[in-house]
Design a protein around this motif. Structure first.
Motif, PDB file in Angstrom:
ATOM      1  N   ILE A 147      -5.009 -24.300 119.688  1.00 59.41           N
ATOM      2  CA  ILE A 147      -5.103 -24.558 118.256  1.00 59.41           C
ATOM      3  C   ILE A 147      -3.700 -24.880 117.749  1.00 59.41           C
ATOM      4  O   ILE A 147      -2.785 -24.064 117.861  1.00 59.41           O
ATOM      5  CB  ILE A 147      -5.685 -23.343 117.498  1.00 59.41           C
ATOM      6  N   VAL A 148      -3.522 -26.093 117.208  1.00 61.98           N
ATOM      7  CA  VAL A 148      -2.213 -26.578 116.788  1.00 61.98           C
ATOM      8  C   VAL A 148      -2.209 -26.814 115.278  1.00 61.98           C
ATOM      9  O   VAL A 148      -2.977 -27.631 114.779  1.00 61.98           O
ATOM     10  CB  VAL A 148      -1.863 -27.897 117.522  1.00 61.98           C
ATOM     11  N   PRO A 149      -1.343 -26.090 114.536  1.00 62.05           N
ATOM     12  CA  PRO A 149      -1.209 -26.354 113.102  1.00 62.05           C
ATOM     13  C   PRO A 149      -0.590 -27.739 112.887  1.00 62.05           C
ATOM     14  O   PRO A 149       0.262 -28.173 113.663  1.00 62.05           O
ATOM     15  CB  PRO A 149      -0.262 -25.273 112.599  1.00 62.05           C
ATOM     16  N   ILE A 150      -1.014 -28.419 111.824  1.00 58.36           N
ATOM     17  CA  ILE A 150      -0.506 -29.744 111.491  1.00 58.36           C
ATOM     18  C   ILE A 150       0.221 -29.660 110.151  1.00 58.36           C
ATOM     19  O   ILE A 150      -0.366 -29.289 109.137  1.00 58.36           O
ATOM     20  CB  ILE A 150      -1.647 -30.791 111.411  1.00 58.36           C
ATOM     21  N   VAL A 151       1.521 -30.007 110.176  1.00 60.19           N
ATOM     22  CA  VAL A 151       2.378 -29.940 108.997  1.00 60.19           C
ATOM     23  C   VAL A 151       2.794 -31.358 108.619  1.00 60.19           C
ATOM     24  O   VAL A 151       3.257 -32.113 109.473  1.00 60.19           O
ATOM     25  CB  VAL A 151       3.629 -29.083 109.291  1.00 60.19           C
ATOM     26  N   ASP A 152       2.618 -31.714 107.350  1.00 58.35           N
ATOM     27  CA  ASP A 152       3.056 -33.022 106.870  1.00 58.35           C
ATOM     28  C   ASP A 152       4.512 -32.901 106.434  1.00 58.35           C
ATOM     29  O   ASP A 152       4.823 -32.213 105.465  1.00 58.35           O
ATOM     30  CB  ASP A 152       2.178 -33.487 105.708  1.00 58.35           C
ATOM     31  N   LEU A 153       5.423 -33.561 107.158  1.00 57.97           N
ATOM     32  CA  LEU A 153       6.850 -33.443 106.847  1.00 57.97           C
ATOM     33  C   LEU A 153       7.209 -34.059 105.505  1.00 57.97           C
ATOM     34  O   LEU A 153       8.126 -33.587 104.832  1.00 57.97           O
ATOM     35  CB  LEU A 153       7.706 -34.075 107.951  1.00 57.97           C
ATOM     36  N   ARG A 154       6.498 -35.101 105.072  1.00 57.85           N
ATOM     37  CA  ARG A 154       6.765 -35.658 103.735  1.00 57.85           C
ATOM     38  C   ARG A 154       6.532 -34.597 102.668  1.00 57.85           C
ATOM     39  O   ARG A 154       7.325 -34.437 101.755  1.00 57.85           O
ATOM     40  CB  ARG A 154       5.851 -36.832 103.461  1.00 57.85           C
ATOM     41  N   LEU A 155       5.416 -33.889 102.773  1.00 60.36           N
ATOM     42  CA  LEU A 155       5.096 -32.858 101.788  1.00 60.36           C
ATOM     43  C   LEU A 155       6.031 -31.663 101.920  1.00 60.36           C
ATOM     44  O   LEU A 155       6.476 -31.097 100.922  1.00 60.36           O
ATOM     45  CB  LEU A 155       3.640 -32.414 101.941  1.00 60.36           C
ATOM     46  N   LYS A 156       6.363 -31.274 103.146  1.00 64.28           N
ATOM     47  CA  LYS A 156       7.254 -30.124 103.370  1.00 64.28           C
ATOM     48  C   LYS A 156       8.628 -30.372 102.755  1.00 64.28           C
ATOM     49  O   LYS A 156       9.220 -29.490 102.165  1.00 64.28           O
ATOM     50  CB  LYS A 156       7.375 -29.830 104.861  1.00 64.28           C
ATOM     51  N   PHE A 157       9.111 -31.612 102.886  1.00 63.29           N
ATOM     52  CA  PHE A 157      10.438 -31.952 102.376  1.00 63.29           C
ATOM     53  C   PHE A 157      10.412 -32.569 100.987  1.00 63.29           C
ATOM     54  O   PHE A 157      11.463 -32.883 100.422  1.00 63.29           O
ATOM     55  CB  PHE A 157      11.149 -32.911 103.337  1.00 63.29           C
ATOM     56  N   GLY A 158       9.233 -32.781 100.421  1.00 62.86           N
ATOM     57  CA  GLY A 158       9.143 -33.363  99.079  1.00 62.86           C
ATOM     58  C   GLY A 158       9.607 -34.806  99.024  1.00 62.86           C
ATOM     59  O   GLY A 158      10.295 -35.215  98.089  1.00 62.86           O
ATOM     60  N   ILE A 159       9.233 -35.601 100.026  1.00 64.42           N
ATOM     61  CA  ILE A 159       9.636 -37.003 100.103  1.00 64.42           C
ATOM     62  C   ILE A 159       8.445 -37.883  99.757  1.00 64.42           C
ATOM     63  O   ILE A 159       7.637 -38.222 100.619  1.00 64.42           O
ATOM     64  CB  ILE A 159      10.157 -37.356 101.520  1.00 64.42           C
ATOM     65  N   GLY A 160       8.283 -38.243  98.522  1.00 58.44           N
ATOM     66  CA  GLY A 160       7.223 -39.161  98.111  1.00 58.44           C
ATOM     67  C   GLY A 160       5.827 -38.617  98.347  1.00 58.44           C
ATOM     68  O   GLY A 160       5.622 -37.436  98.618  1.00 58.44           O
ATOM     69  N   GLU A 161       4.869 -39.514  98.238  1.00 59.67           N
ATOM     70  CA  GLU A 161       3.461 -39.176  98.438  1.00 59.67           C
ATOM     71  C   GLU A 161       3.083 -39.356  99.908  1.00 59.67           C
ATOM     72  O   GLU A 161       3.602 -40.233 100.584  1.00 59.67           O
ATOM     73  CB  GLU A 161       2.577 -40.077  97.583  1.00 59.67           C
ATOM     74  N   ALA A 162       2.173 -38.538 100.374  1.00 60.28           N
ATOM     75  CA  ALA A 162       1.686 -38.649 101.752  1.00 60.28           C
ATOM     76  C   ALA A 162       0.557 -39.669 101.796  1.00 60.28           C
ATOM     77  O   ALA A 162      -0.463 -39.499 101.146  1.00 60.28           O
ATOM     78  CB  ALA A 162       1.202 -37.299 102.247  1.00 60.28           C
ATOM     79  N   ASN A 163       0.791 -40.752 102.528  1.00 63.50           N
ATOM     80  CA  ASN A 163      -0.231 -41.778 102.739  1.00 63.50           C
ATOM     81  C   ASN A 163      -0.530 -41.832 104.231  1.00 63.50           C
ATOM     82  O   ASN A 163       0.383 -41.874 105.048  1.00 63.50           O
ATOM     83  CB  ASN A 163       0.274 -43.145 102.268  1.00 63.50           C
ATOM     84  N   TYR A 164      -1.803 -41.853 104.574  1.00 64.07           N
ATOM     85  CA  TYR A 164      -2.199 -41.875 105.978  1.00 64.07           C
ATOM     86  C   TYR A 164      -2.813 -43.234 106.288  1.00 64.07           C
ATOM     87  O   TYR A 164      -3.839 -43.592 105.730  1.00 64.07           O
ATOM     88  CB  TYR A 164      -3.166 -40.738 106.276  1.00 64.07           C
ATOM     89  N   ASP A 165      -2.134 -43.999 107.175  1.00 69.40           N
ATOM     90  CA  ASP A 165      -2.633 -45.319 107.548  1.00 69.40           C
ATOM     91  C   ASP A 165      -2.528 -45.494 109.059  1.00 69.40           C
ATOM     92  O   ASP A 165      -2.330 -44.523 109.794  1.00 69.40           O
ATOM     93  CB  ASP A 165      -1.885 -46.420 106.788  1.00 69.40           C
ATOM     94  N   GLU A 166      -2.621 -46.757 109.518  1.00 67.84           N
ATOM     95  CA  GLU A 166      -2.655 -47.000 110.961  1.00 67.84           C
ATOM     96  C   GLU A 166      -1.347 -46.672 111.672  1.00 67.84           C
ATOM     97  O   GLU A 166      -1.338 -46.479 112.885  1.00 67.84           O
ATOM     98  CB  GLU A 166      -3.081 -48.448 111.259  1.00 67.84           C
ATOM     99  N   THR A 167      -0.216 -46.599 110.961  1.00 69.66           N
ATOM    100  CA  THR A 167       1.053 -46.256 111.622  1.00 69.66           C
ATOM    101  C   THR A 167       1.340 -44.756 111.580  1.00 69.66           C
ATOM    102  O   THR A 167       2.251 -44.286 112.251  1.00 69.66           O
ATOM    103  CB  THR A 167       2.251 -47.003 110.986  1.00 69.66           C
ATOM    104  N   ILE A 181      -5.744 -28.627 114.596  1.00 66.01           N
ATOM    105  CA  ILE A 181      -6.536 -29.421 115.526  1.00 66.01           C
ATOM    106  C   ILE A 181      -6.657 -28.645 116.832  1.00 66.01           C
ATOM    107  O   ILE A 181      -5.846 -27.755 117.111  1.00 66.01           O
ATOM    108  CB  ILE A 181      -5.923 -30.817 115.798  1.00 66.01           C
ATOM    109  N   ASN A 182      -7.677 -28.982 117.605  1.00 65.49           N
ATOM    110  CA  ASN A 182      -7.864 -28.407 118.925  1.00 65.49           C
ATOM    111  C   ASN A 182      -7.299 -29.407 119.925  1.00 65.49           C
ATOM    112  O   ASN A 182      -7.831 -30.496 120.084  1.00 65.49           O
ATOM    113  CB  ASN A 182      -9.350 -28.152 119.179  1.00 65.49           C
ATOM    114  N   MET A 183      -6.209 -29.030 120.570  1.00 66.65           N
ATOM    115  CA  MET A 183      -5.562 -29.919 121.539  1.00 66.65           C
ATOM    116  C   MET A 183      -5.711 -29.302 122.920  1.00 66.65           C
ATOM    117  O   MET A 183      -4.946 -28.422 123.302  1.00 66.65           O
ATOM    118  CB  MET A 183      -4.082 -30.093 121.170  1.00 66.65           C
TER     119      MET A 183
END
Length: 174
Positions: A76-96, A70-72
């Protein structure tokens, strides 16, 4: 309104004590967040900002846990999903779902990376003697990412190593 009278009411440094203010602590402060049902925390001094989830621009051939950039404000800031990085369940993106942007400065370099988490919880005050070493046996999260564990009520909060989180492992295309 007399400016001189107002100036007389301003306390002189050291003149008043700040007793009873509970946000001042001699311990460390950590921002806690959720990944699935578990609580994790990072040093609050490394938190640059907390942003709502927005779909980043994808990077070709990046590891699956790197969602893009993203452009902050011109950075330029890389975005890492910690659930995927650590293998913790499925990544779901919602309002929280939020992105915690962490900045880590080392002697060699400074790095800013955003980490997708399920939700931000609270600020945790932890004294050094309350932080326990992580057990050496296996677990979901590799040992080098964990700085320690803190008992909070009936649960345990895992303190993450911000410097280790900032490393994006080499990725082979295959």
């Amino acid at each position: 309104m007399d400016i001189q009278a107002l100036a007389q009411e301003i306390p002189v440094e050291g003149e008043y004590s700040l007793e009873g203010i509970d946000f001042i602590t001699s311990g460390e402060q950590y921002l806690t967040f959720l990944l699935e049902t578990e609580q994790y925390a990072v040093d609050i001094l490394c938190v640059e900002e907390i942003r709502s989830w927005e779909r980043p621009t994808k990077i070709p051939n990046a590891p699956s846990y790197v969602k893009g950039v993203i452009n902050m404000r011109g950075v330029i800031v890389p975005i890492v999903d910690l659930r995927l990085k650590f293998g913790i369940g499925e990544a779901n993106y919602d309002e929280t779902t939020v992105v915690i942007v962490l900045k880590y400065e080392s002697a060699e370099q400074g790095r800013t990376i955003g980490f997708v988490v399920d939700a931000v919880s609270d600020v945790l005050n932890a004294e050094e003697n309350e932080i326990k070493n992580a057990p050496a046996f296996g677990g979901i999260i590799p040992h080098h990412y964990v700085n320690g564990l803190v008992n909070v009520g009936e649960g345990v909060v895992t303190l993450l190593n911000v410097e280790a989180l900032q490393q994006i492992e080499a990725h082979t295309i295959g």
